[in-house]
Design a protein around this motif. Structure first.
Motif, PDB file in Angstrom:
ATOM      1  N   SER A  23      68.649  15.019  49.169  1.00  0.00           N
ATOM      2  CA  SER A  23      67.787  16.191  49.289  1.00  0.00           C
ATOM      3  C   SER A  23      66.347  15.776  49.029  1.00  0.00           C
ATOM      4  CB  SER A  23      68.187  17.247  48.262  1.00  0.00           C
ATOM      5  OG  SER A  23      69.502  17.663  48.493  1.00  0.00           O
ATOM      6  N   PRO A  24      65.402  16.412  49.708  1.00  0.00           N
ATOM      7  CA  PRO A  24      64.002  16.101  49.423  1.00  0.00           C
ATOM      8  C   PRO A  24      63.669  16.536  47.993  1.00  0.00           C
ATOM      9  CG  PRO A  24      64.156  17.976  50.899  1.00  0.00           C
ATOM     10  CD  PRO A  24      65.552  17.439  50.723  1.00  0.00           C
ATOM     11  N   PRO A  25      62.739  15.855  47.350  1.00  0.00           N
ATOM     12  CA  PRO A  25      62.392  16.247  45.978  1.00  0.00           C
ATOM     13  C   PRO A  25      61.824  17.661  45.958  1.00  0.00           C
ATOM     14  CG  PRO A  25      60.875  14.580  46.810  1.00  0.00           C
ATOM     15  CD  PRO A  25      61.947  14.758  47.841  1.00  0.00           C
ATOM     16  N   LEU A  26      62.155  18.387  44.897  1.00  0.00           N
ATOM     17  CA  LEU A  26      61.669  19.756  44.758  1.00  0.00           C
ATOM     18  C   LEU A  26      60.204  19.756  44.341  1.00  0.00           C
ATOM     19  CD1 LEU A  26      64.669  21.362  42.835  1.00  0.00           C
ATOM     20  CD2 LEU A  26      64.121  21.577  45.249  1.00  0.00           C
ATOM     21  N   ALA A  27      59.459  20.659  44.920  1.00  0.00           N
ATOM     22  CA  ALA A  27      58.054  20.806  44.533  1.00  0.00           C
ATOM     23  C   ALA A  27      57.998  21.446  43.155  1.00  0.00           C
ATOM     24  CB  ALA A  27      57.326  21.677  45.545  1.00  0.00           C
ATOM     25  N   PRO A  28      57.021  21.075  42.349  1.00  0.00           N
ATOM     26  CA  PRO A  28      56.921  21.706  41.022  1.00  0.00           C
ATOM     27  C   PRO A  28      56.660  23.200  41.146  1.00  0.00           C
ATOM     28  CG  PRO A  28      54.992  20.339  41.470  1.00  0.00           C
ATOM     29  CD  PRO A  28      55.953  20.138  42.599  1.00  0.00           C
ATOM     30  N   VAL A  29      57.193  23.954  40.209  1.00  0.00           N
ATOM     31  CA  VAL A  29      57.000  25.400  40.189  1.00  0.00           C
ATOM     32  C   VAL A  29      55.584  25.689  39.702  1.00  0.00           C
ATOM     33  CG1 VAL A  29      57.767  27.561  39.131  1.00  0.00           C
ATOM     34  CG2 VAL A  29      59.438  25.806  39.725  1.00  0.00           C
ATOM     35  N   LEU A  30      54.893  26.575  40.396  1.00  0.00           N
ATOM     36  CA  LEU A  30      53.562  27.006  39.985  1.00  0.00           C
ATOM     37  C   LEU A  30      53.577  28.506  39.745  1.00  0.00           C
ATOM     38  CD1 LEU A  30      51.225  25.013  42.401  1.00  0.00           C
ATOM     39  CD2 LEU A  30      51.696  24.541  39.991  1.00  0.00           C
ATOM     40  N   PHE A  31      52.901  28.921  38.688  1.00  0.00           N
ATOM     41  CA  PHE A  31      52.812  30.331  38.334  1.00  0.00           C
ATOM     42  C   PHE A  31      51.375  30.794  38.544  1.00  0.00           C
ATOM     43  CE2 PHE A  31      56.206  28.477  35.840  1.00  0.00           C
ATOM     44  CZ  PHE A  31      57.242  29.372  36.049  1.00  0.00           C
ATOM     45  N   ARG A  32      51.206  31.998  39.057  1.00  0.00           N
ATOM     46  CA  ARG A  32      49.871  32.559  39.251  1.00  0.00           C
ATOM     47  C   ARG A  32      49.532  33.464  38.074  1.00  0.00           C
ATOM     48  NH1 ARG A  32      50.871  34.089  45.389  1.00  0.00           N
ATOM     49  NH2 ARG A  32      50.646  32.001  46.249  1.00  0.00           N
ATOM     50  N   ALA A  33      48.319  33.322  37.587  1.00  0.00           N
ATOM     51  CA  ALA A  33      47.858  34.157  36.475  1.00  0.00           C
ATOM     52  C   ALA A  33      46.362  34.357  36.616  1.00  0.00           C
ATOM     53  CB  ALA A  33      48.192  33.493  35.142  1.00  0.00           C
ATOM     54  N   ALA A  34      45.860  35.400  35.989  1.00  0.00           N
ATOM     55  CA  ALA A  34      44.425  35.682  36.001  1.00  0.00           C
ATOM     56  C   ALA A  34      43.896  35.631  34.579  1.00  0.00           C
ATOM     57  CB  ALA A  34      44.165  37.056  36.606  1.00  0.00           C
ATOM     58  N   CYS A  35      42.707  35.114  34.438  1.00  0.00           N
ATOM     59  CA  CYS A  35      42.048  35.010  33.134  1.00  0.00           C
ATOM     60  C   CYS A  35      41.465  36.367  32.742  1.00  0.00           C
ATOM     61  CB  CYS A  35      40.946  33.953  33.193  1.00  0.00           C
ATOM     62  SG  CYS A  35      40.008  33.819  31.649  1.00  0.00           S
ATOM     63  N   SER A  36      41.673  36.763  31.505  1.00  0.00           N
ATOM     64  CA  SER A  36      41.133  38.026  30.997  1.00  0.00           C
ATOM     65  C   SER A  36      39.626  37.952  30.770  1.00  0.00           C
ATOM     66  CB  SER A  36      41.781  38.390  29.662  1.00  0.00           C
ATOM     67  OG  SER A  36      43.138  38.146  29.669  1.00  0.00           O
ATOM     68  N   GLU A  37      39.105  36.751  30.585  1.00  0.00           N
ATOM     69  CA  GLU A  37      37.676  36.571  30.284  1.00  0.00           C
ATOM     70  C   GLU A  37      36.829  36.455  31.554  1.00  0.00           C
ATOM     71  OE1 GLU A  37      36.165  36.623  27.222  1.00  0.00           O
ATOM     72  OE2 GLU A  37      38.137  37.272  26.530  1.00  0.00           O
ATOM     73  N   CYS A  38      37.112  35.424  32.369  1.00  0.00           N
ATOM     74  CA  CYS A  38      36.269  35.169  33.544  1.00  0.00           C
ATOM     75  C   CYS A  38      36.862  35.744  34.835  1.00  0.00           C
ATOM     76  CB  CYS A  38      36.001  33.672  33.701  1.00  0.00           C
ATOM     77  SG  CYS A  38      37.428  32.718  34.264  1.00  0.00           S
ATOM     78  N   HIS A  39      38.084  36.262  34.762  1.00  0.00           N
ATOM     79  CA  HIS A  39      38.795  36.889  35.887  1.00  0.00           C
ATOM     80  C   HIS A  39      39.161  35.913  37.002  1.00  0.00           C
ATOM     81  CE1 HIS A  39      38.072  40.661  33.923  1.00  0.00           C
ATOM     82  NE2 HIS A  39      36.785  40.352  33.842  1.00  0.00           N
ATOM     83  N   ALA A  40      39.116  34.617  36.704  1.00  0.00           N
ATOM     84  CA  ALA A  40      39.539  33.628  37.694  1.00  0.00           C
ATOM     85  C   ALA A  40      41.043  33.754  37.908  1.00  0.00           C
ATOM     86  CB  ALA A  40      39.200  32.222  37.205  1.00  0.00           C
ATOM     87  N   ARG A  41      41.461  33.571  39.136  1.00  0.00           N
ATOM     88  CA  ARG A  41      42.889  33.531  39.462  1.00  0.00           C
ATOM     89  C   ARG A  41      43.269  32.063  39.575  1.00  0.00           C
ATOM     90  NH1 ARG A  41      45.007  38.343  40.690  1.00  0.00           N
ATOM     91  NH2 ARG A  41      43.556  40.044  41.141  1.00  0.00           N
ATOM     92  N   CYS A  42      44.327  31.681  38.866  1.00  0.00           N
ATOM     93  CA  CYS A  42      44.683  30.263  38.860  1.00  0.00           C
ATOM     94  C   CYS A  42      46.184  30.082  39.049  1.00  0.00           C
ATOM     95  CB  CYS A  42      44.205  29.597  37.578  1.00  0.00           C
ATOM     96  SG  CYS A  42      44.437  30.569  36.106  1.00  0.00           S
ATOM     97  N   GLU A  43      46.537  28.887  39.476  1.00  0.00           N
ATOM     98  CA  GLU A  43      47.936  28.493  39.575  1.00  0.00           C
ATOM     99  C   GLU A  43      48.184  27.473  38.483  1.00  0.00           C
ATOM    100  OE1 GLU A  43      48.694  27.159  43.573  1.00  0.00           O
ATOM    101  OE2 GLU A  43      49.104  29.210  44.209  1.00  0.00           O
ATOM    102  N   LEU A  44      49.228  27.716  37.677  1.00  0.00           N
ATOM    103  CA  LEU A  44      49.515  26.894  36.515  1.00  0.00           C
ATOM    104  C   LEU A  44      50.926  26.338  36.593  1.00  0.00           C
ATOM    105  CD1 LEU A  44      48.140  29.540  34.035  1.00  0.00           C
ATOM    106  CD2 LEU A  44      47.000  27.392  34.594  1.00  0.00           C
ATOM    107  N   SER A  45      51.083  25.099  36.180  1.00  0.00           N
ATOM    108  CA  SER A  45      52.422  24.509  36.109  1.00  0.00           C
ATOM    109  C   SER A  45      53.099  24.999  34.833  1.00  0.00           C
ATOM    110  CB  SER A  45      52.324  22.984  36.094  1.00  0.00           C
ATOM    111  OG  SER A  45      51.722  22.553  34.885  1.00  0.00           O
ATOM    112  N   ALA A  46      54.394  24.798  34.739  1.00  0.00           N
ATOM    113  CA  ALA A  46      55.153  25.228  33.564  1.00  0.00           C
ATOM    114  C   ALA A  46      54.597  24.599  32.293  1.00  0.00           C
ATOM    115  CB  ALA A  46      56.632  24.872  33.744  1.00  0.00           C
ATOM    116  N   GLY A  47      54.110  23.372  32.378  1.00  0.00           N
ATOM    117  CA  GLY A  47      53.580  22.694  31.208  1.00  0.00           C
ATOM    118  C   GLY A  47      52.291  23.278  30.680  1.00  0.00           C
ATOM    119  N   CYS A  48      51.625  24.105  31.472  1.00  0.00           N
ATOM    120  CA  CYS A  48      50.355  24.731  31.060  1.00  0.00           C
ATOM    121  C   CYS A  48      50.568  26.071  30.368  1.00  0.00           C
ATOM    122  CB  CYS A  48      49.454  24.941  32.267  1.00  0.00           C
ATOM    123  SG  CYS A  48      48.909  23.422  33.040  1.00  0.00           S
ATOM    124  N   LEU A  49      51.783  26.568  30.390  1.00  0.00           N
ATOM    125  CA  LEU A  49      52.085  27.886  29.838  1.00  0.00           C
ATOM    126  C   LEU A  49      52.974  27.775  28.614  1.00  0.00           C
ATOM    127  CD1 LEU A  49      52.926  29.400  33.279  1.00  0.00           C
ATOM    128  CD2 LEU A  49      51.160  30.340  31.816  1.00  0.00           C
TER     129      LEU A  49
END
Length: 80
Positions: free
Chosen positions: A4-30
């Motif tokens: 099987s091809p390797p699985l792509a890492p899971v990314l989560f979308r979240a928005a910052c409460s301070e600067c309102h940036a929308r970002c994609e974060l890996s599991a290790g960042c949360l």
């Protein structure tokens, strides 16, 4: 035998409460904290755009998605 091809890492979308940036974060960042109530169940991350520590409430569906995606979880215990 087929590989099987390797699985792509899971990314989560979240928005910052301070600067309102929308970002994609890996599991290790949360981080997910599960407490005894909705008030004490939350996820947190550091905004990659502004560096702010962000903490957001996590309902049952968010908890399910984050734990299923490999986010490190801390279970909070009551001291009462």
């Amino acid at each position: 035998m087929s590989l099987s091809p390797p699985l792509a890492p899971v990314l989560f979308r979240a928005a910052c409460s301070e600067c309102h940036a929308r970002c994609e974060l890996s599991a290790g960042c949360l981080r997910l904290a599960i407490g005894a109530s909705r008030r004490t169940t939350f996820y947190s991350f550091t905004c990659p755009a502004c560096g702010s520590a962000v903490r957001k409430p996590a309902g049952a569906r968010i908890v399910e998605l984050l734990t299923g995606g490999g986010v490190r979880t801390l279970r909070l215990h009551s001291t009462v």
